[in-house]
Write a protein that holds these residues in place. Sequence first.
Motif, PDB file in Angstrom:
ATOM      1  N   ASN A  27       0.805  -1.137   0.055  1.00 23.43           N
ATOM      2  CA  ASN A  27       0.062  -0.078  -0.234  1.00 23.43           C
ATOM      3  C   ASN A  27       0.763   0.956   0.087  1.00 23.43           C
ATOM      4  OD1 ASN A  27      -1.996   1.994   0.379  1.00 23.43           O
ATOM      5  ND2 ASN A  27      -2.328   1.375   2.443  1.00 23.43           N
ATOM      6  N   ILE A  28       0.963   1.734  -1.357  1.00 23.04           N
ATOM      7  CA  ILE A  28       2.118   2.869  -1.233  1.00 23.04           C
ATOM      8  C   ILE A  28       1.395   4.297  -1.293  1.00 23.04           C
ATOM      9  CG2 ILE A  28       3.828   4.058  -3.037  1.00 23.04           C
ATOM     10  CD1 ILE A  28       3.682   0.873  -4.029  1.00 23.04           C
ATOM     11  N   ILE A  29       1.800   5.241  -0.401  1.00 23.35           N
ATOM     12  CA  ILE A  29       1.104   6.430  -0.015  1.00 23.35           C
ATOM     13  C   ILE A  29       2.176   7.432  -0.288  1.00 23.35           C
ATOM     14  CG2 ILE A  29      -0.090   7.877   1.660  1.00 23.35           C
ATOM     15  CD1 ILE A  29      -0.606   5.008   3.047  1.00 23.35           C
ATOM     16  N   PHE A  30       1.933   8.369  -1.397  1.00 20.28           N
ATOM     17  CA  PHE A  30       2.552   9.591  -1.544  1.00 20.28           C
ATOM     18  C   PHE A  30       2.379  10.872  -0.841  1.00 20.28           C
ATOM     19  CE2 PHE A  30       3.782   6.650  -5.312  1.00 20.28           C
ATOM     20  CZ  PHE A  30       4.920   6.566  -5.443  1.00 20.28           C
ATOM     21  N   ALA A  31       3.210  11.604  -1.022  1.00 18.61           N
ATOM     22  CA  ALA A  31       2.875  12.961  -0.075  1.00 18.61           C
ATOM     23  C   ALA A  31       1.859  13.719  -0.737  1.00 18.61           C
ATOM     24  CB  ALA A  31       4.241  13.605  -0.075  1.00 18.61           C
ATOM     25  N   ASP A  32       1.674  13.537  -2.085  1.00 21.98           N
ATOM     26  CA  ASP A  32       0.650  14.352  -2.818  1.00 21.98           C
ATOM     27  C   ASP A  32      -0.909  13.614  -2.739  1.00 21.98           C
ATOM     28  OD1 ASP A  32       1.069  12.439  -4.545  1.00 21.98           O
ATOM     29  OD2 ASP A  32       1.696  13.570  -6.173  1.00 21.98           O
ATOM     30  N   CYS A  33      -0.907  12.851  -1.744  1.00 21.02           N
ATOM     31  CA  CYS A  33      -2.377  11.912  -1.769  1.00 21.02           C
ATOM     32  C   CYS A  33      -3.298  12.959  -1.155  1.00 21.02           C
ATOM     33  CB  CYS A  33      -2.079  10.684  -0.809  1.00 21.02           C
ATOM     34  SG  CYS A  33      -1.787  11.051   0.921  1.00 21.02           S
ATOM     35  N   ASP A  34      -4.477  12.474  -1.158  1.00 21.70           N
ATOM     36  CA  ASP A  34      -5.638  13.079  -0.462  1.00 21.70           C
ATOM     37  C   ASP A  34      -5.480  12.194   1.157  1.00 21.70           C
ATOM     38  OD1 ASP A  34      -8.113  13.020   0.858  1.00 21.70           O
ATOM     39  OD2 ASP A  34      -9.253  13.317  -1.070  1.00 21.70           O
ATOM     40  N   PHE A  35      -4.882  12.928   1.799  1.00 23.03           N
ATOM     41  CA  PHE A  35      -4.316  12.295   3.216  1.00 23.03           C
ATOM     42  C   PHE A  35      -5.519  11.811   3.896  1.00 23.03           C
ATOM     43  CE2 PHE A  35      -3.396  12.373   7.647  1.00 23.03           C
ATOM     44  CZ  PHE A  35      -1.935  12.074   7.668  1.00 23.03           C
ATOM     45  N   GLU A  36      -6.687  12.298   4.054  1.00 19.25           N
ATOM     46  CA  GLU A  36      -7.888  11.820   4.873  1.00 19.25           C
ATOM     47  C   GLU A  36      -8.352  10.554   4.289  1.00 19.25           C
ATOM     48  OE1 GLU A  36     -10.488  11.174   7.903  1.00 19.25           O
ATOM     49  OE2 GLU A  36      -8.668  12.482   7.515  1.00 19.25           O
ATOM     50  N   GLU A  37      -8.477  10.629   2.853  1.00 16.59           N
ATOM     51  CA  GLU A  37      -9.115   9.519   1.950  1.00 16.59           C
ATOM     52  C   GLU A  37      -8.103   8.271   2.094  1.00 16.59           C
ATOM     53  OE1 GLU A  37     -11.917   7.206   0.445  1.00 16.59           O
ATOM     54  OE2 GLU A  37     -12.011   9.352   1.167  1.00 16.59           O
ATOM     55  N   ALA A  38      -6.605   8.434   1.973  1.00 16.10           N
ATOM     56  CA  ALA A  38      -5.778   7.500   2.202  1.00 16.10           C
ATOM     57  C   ALA A  38      -5.792   6.703   3.543  1.00 16.10           C
ATOM     58  CB  ALA A  38      -4.296   8.048   1.877  1.00 16.10           C
ATOM     59  N   LEU A  39      -5.736   7.727   4.352  1.00 20.43           N
ATOM     60  CA  LEU A  39      -5.764   7.346   5.986  1.00 20.43           C
ATOM     61  C   LEU A  39      -6.860   6.159   5.978  1.00 20.43           C
ATOM     62  CD1 LEU A  39      -4.712   7.423   8.892  1.00 20.43           C
ATOM     63  CD2 LEU A  39      -6.052   9.383   9.046  1.00 20.43           C
ATOM     64  N   LYS A  40      -8.191   6.672   5.959  1.00 21.02           N
ATOM     65  CA  LYS A  40      -9.521   6.169   6.294  1.00 21.02           C
ATOM     66  C   LYS A  40      -9.302   4.745   5.658  1.00 21.02           C
ATOM     67  CE  LYS A  40     -13.127   7.047   3.888  1.00 21.02           C
ATOM     68  NZ  LYS A  40     -14.253   7.973   3.559  1.00 21.02           N
ATOM     69  N   THR A  41      -9.231   4.839   4.258  1.00 22.83           N
ATOM     70  CA  THR A  41      -9.144   3.419   3.199  1.00 22.83           C
ATOM     71  C   THR A  41      -8.078   2.536   3.673  1.00 22.83           C
ATOM     72  OG1 THR A  41     -10.180   4.563   1.525  1.00 22.83           O
ATOM     73  CG2 THR A  41      -9.337   2.587   1.184  1.00 22.83           C
ATOM     74  N   SER A  42      -6.822   3.076   3.964  1.00 19.63           N
ATOM     75  CA  SER A  42      -5.590   2.238   4.528  1.00 19.63           C
ATOM     76  C   SER A  42      -5.935   1.605   6.023  1.00 19.63           C
ATOM     77  CB  SER A  42      -4.479   3.206   4.764  1.00 19.63           C
ATOM     78  OG  SER A  42      -3.965   3.594   3.674  1.00 19.63           O
ATOM     79  N   VAL A  43      -6.851   1.884   6.674  1.00 24.23           N
ATOM     80  CA  VAL A  43      -7.155   1.378   8.028  1.00 24.23           C
ATOM     81  C   VAL A  43      -8.261   0.239   7.459  1.00 24.23           C
ATOM     82  CG1 VAL A  43      -8.573   1.487  10.250  1.00 24.23           C
ATOM     83  CG2 VAL A  43      -7.114   3.345   9.596  1.00 24.23           C
ATOM     84  N   HIS A  44      -9.064   0.487   6.649  1.00 22.76           N
ATOM     85  CA  HIS A  44     -10.063  -0.384   5.994  1.00 22.76           C
ATOM     86  C   HIS A  44      -9.376  -1.732   5.329  1.00 22.76           C
ATOM     87  CE1 HIS A  44     -13.663  -2.255   4.907  1.00 22.76           C
ATOM     88  NE2 HIS A  44     -13.475  -2.146   3.578  1.00 22.76           N
ATOM     89  N   SER A  45      -8.362  -1.296   4.629  1.00 23.12           N
ATOM     90  CA  SER A  45      -7.679  -2.314   3.630  1.00 23.12           C
ATOM     91  C   SER A  45      -6.710  -3.032   4.428  1.00 23.12           C
ATOM     92  CB  SER A  45      -7.076  -1.626   2.605  1.00 23.12           C
ATOM     93  OG  SER A  45      -6.035  -0.741   3.014  1.00 23.12           O
ATOM     94  N   SER A  46      -6.457  -2.621   5.637  1.00 26.50           N
ATOM     95  CA  SER A  46      -5.467  -3.439   6.372  1.00 26.50           C
ATOM     96  C   SER A  46      -6.159  -4.335   7.334  1.00 26.50           C
ATOM     97  CB  SER A  46      -4.598  -2.417   7.487  1.00 26.50           C
ATOM     98  OG  SER A  46      -3.758  -1.572   6.671  1.00 26.50           O
ATOM     99  N   PHE A  47      -7.392  -4.143   7.855  1.00 28.78           N
ATOM    100  CA  PHE A  47      -7.923  -4.748   8.790  1.00 28.78           C
ATOM    101  C   PHE A  47      -9.384  -5.429   8.604  1.00 28.78           C
ATOM    102  CE2 PHE A  47      -4.923  -1.844  11.051  1.00 28.78           C
ATOM    103  CZ  PHE A  47      -4.193  -2.826  11.520  1.00 28.78           C
ATOM    104  N   ALA A  48      -9.910  -5.275   7.144  1.00 30.42           N
ATOM    105  CA  ALA A  48     -11.123  -5.670   7.174  1.00 30.42           C
ATOM    106  C   ALA A  48     -11.097  -7.219   7.058  1.00 30.42           C
ATOM    107  CB  ALA A  48     -11.624  -5.397   5.427  1.00 30.42           C
TER     108      ALA A  48
END
Length: 480
Positions: A255-276
């Motif tokens: 799961n690759i997160i660049f500095a120019d991401c939509d921070f809030e969307e990347a954060l929320k979805t990364s929690v979901h994609s990690s632990f679903a």
Amino acid sequence: MEIIKNYINGELVEAANGQSFDNYNPANGEVYSQIPDSTSKDIQQAVDAASDAFPAWSKTSRKERSDLMLKVADLIDANHDRLAAAESKDNGKPIKLASRVDIPRASANFRFFATAILHESTEAHQSDQDAINMTLRSPIGVVGCISPWNLPLYLFTWKIAPAIATGNTVVAKPSEITPMTAFLLSELCIEAGLPAGVLNIVHGTGPNAGQAISEHPEIKAISFTGGTETGKRIAATAAPMFKKLSLELGGKNPNIIFADCDFEEALKTSVHSSFANQGQICLCGSRIFVERSIYDKFKDAFVARVDKLVVGDPASEGSNLGAVVSKPHMEKVLGFIDLAKKEGGTILTGGNQVHLDGDLAKGYYVAPTVIEGLSHDCQTNQQEIFGPVVTITPFDSEEDVLAMANSTEYGLSATVWTSNLHKANRVSSELKAGIVWVNCWLFRDLRTPFGGVKKSGVGREGGWDVLNFFTEKKNVCIKL
């Protein structure tokens, strides 16, 4: 005590040897049903039934096949709550997840392939020799479908539906760890009037029932989803017999997160994609790579979100994570956490078994765990854990993160977070994975090919890919 039965030749029957074994409820660690301990004798009975049913079923019109499959889909919808409760009880996942994802997708699988066959087209080529070449597709015959425990009905129907839609008859084995919804599907198929022998569901262990499917000479193709080591054994048995093989195996997804991401969307979805599903999805992003300029900010926010996740009763609406699927699997996951510590990792949150109170005190619960400080090539970052455990690592450049992301033996999926379209295309093309999601995760269009590269598998499921897998192409040349 619930008694699960095999579904052979249109009837619910016990294993031929009369033997069964225990099925556990992961939420409380208690035995609640009995599973047939099927052997090669049961597989032979299923193959005989499938072979007898094949001539008529293969010649059944597409419309009739479609209508019968749509009846099954309607019955899945009508029994939605019952199936969701059974899936949660059998697997340990939150009932709200089974209700929102697993059961609707099982119905959608039947509907998609039931209607897809009504829109099939074939190729024709006019040659310079005054001839027309046509491509015809025909069903293979008796096929084997073996599915995993993490998304039991979801992935079981993902294989069965295209197989029977294309006119094959099926011998299917669900995971012996999560057999209940496959058994309930048997009842629904009987209610729908599916002809006897078209679908046969045989329960049992991999070494007994699964191996018998792999090695049976009359089973012409095998579709398997599960662990890479089991996939190797199936391939070693089936490949020398020239069976068609579709193997969807393990993953260790970046799961690759660049500095120019939509921070809030990347954060929320990364929690979901990690632990679903307690991290028990082959597509979960278990290795999180964050560009160094936002690493500390993202790490702190991510850990804070994970700390708020509730591990609890799968039947409770308030639970974000339920139980992992079995006691041996819980011990495996906890063993990897211990390994990470030995390899120099720092546990930022979690890292322990969770003990609930009352009737759930003996359940198999693991806290969502985040680990940093590990090298990208350590065992924790290379081996599939398949649980609620992720690692987080900073990176400095595209080249740096691509090298780390592509370093494993697996290549199933990847996720990229960036607002730069050129960067998204560049990175996606360089990732060694069968599926890449950009600024999203687990968006699934059933028309698209699904599968991995390297040790994540062979072949593709979904859309025309799987319909082609379950058919044989024939070229017919007619001189004008």
